[in-house]
Design a protein around this motif. Sequence first.
Motif: not given
Length: 218
Positions: A51-64, A105-109
């Motif tokens: 999933m790392y490359n699917h996101r620009r930043g951290s995963a939403p679940e990351k915090k806490g 994948g496509l760059s936007q993906e």
Amino acid sequence: MTRNRKKPSLQFKPSRDTEYSTKRLSEGTLSDFECLFETHPAPGAYSCWCMYNHRRGSAPEKKGSSRAIQIEGNRREKKALVKQGRSHGILVYARGEPVGWCQYGLSQELPRMDNNPKYCKLVSGHEKARWRIACFLVHKKFRLRGVARTALKAALAAIRDQGGGLVEAFPVRRWAAYQKYRGTVSMFEREGFRIVARLGESNVLMQRTIRSALKDRR
Ligand SMILES: CC(C)(COP(=O)(O)OP(=O)(O)OC[C@H]1O[C@@H](n2cnc3c(N)ncnc32)[C@H](O)[C@@H]1OP(=O)(O)O)[C@@H](O)C(=O)NCCC(=O)NCCS
């Protein structure tokens, strides 16, 4: 957690003659993808679920949240993306069991690289790539036997079938470098990619244009 699914045994010893086959990631092969990742084929793979490359930043679940929750979140999100047709990759099989993986994948993906200031500086003013080859993963037992090379060839064929265009990759120049999961320069050179620029100390930006199979069929 996945239940009632046969785990790969990977009991056999691969030899020089072991033959590989490939399949594209889809709802139909998602369980094979899960099987491969459940074998913990490389450090970090099971938690990431690619999933790392699917996101620009951290995963939403990351915090806490606990690590277990983060892992399940990645897995769930991957499944959803596959169902929506927004996650692509190649599975490599030996004797019917999944042993390797290449994410494209496509760059936007796969927008992670758009967060890299060095990359953004490099590509400004250049034609924007349509496709990215973002990650490789080969089960420990099957390394150095051409599995990643097989996966790359199949990924390029899939890109061709899906309309082709400019493809970019970010391989390591030296094997000792971190980010081996991005592949090696020679793998991409063999497939007709050329180095466009250096991307930091260890990686380079490589590109190749793939002609569309759709045009050939007309
Ligand atoms: C990097 C990786 C994908 C390579 O897969 P592989 O199937 O062993 O690679 P191949 O046999 O197809 O070889 C590809 C190229 O890499 C080179 N290579 C592979 N392993 C190597 C090693 N241990 N030392 C030096 N070169 C190596 C090969 O020589 C080959 O180079 P060439 O094109 O010049 O011949 C594999 O080592 C791996 O999965 N590592 C873990 C990556 C990871 O952590 N992914 C998950 C991220 S969450």
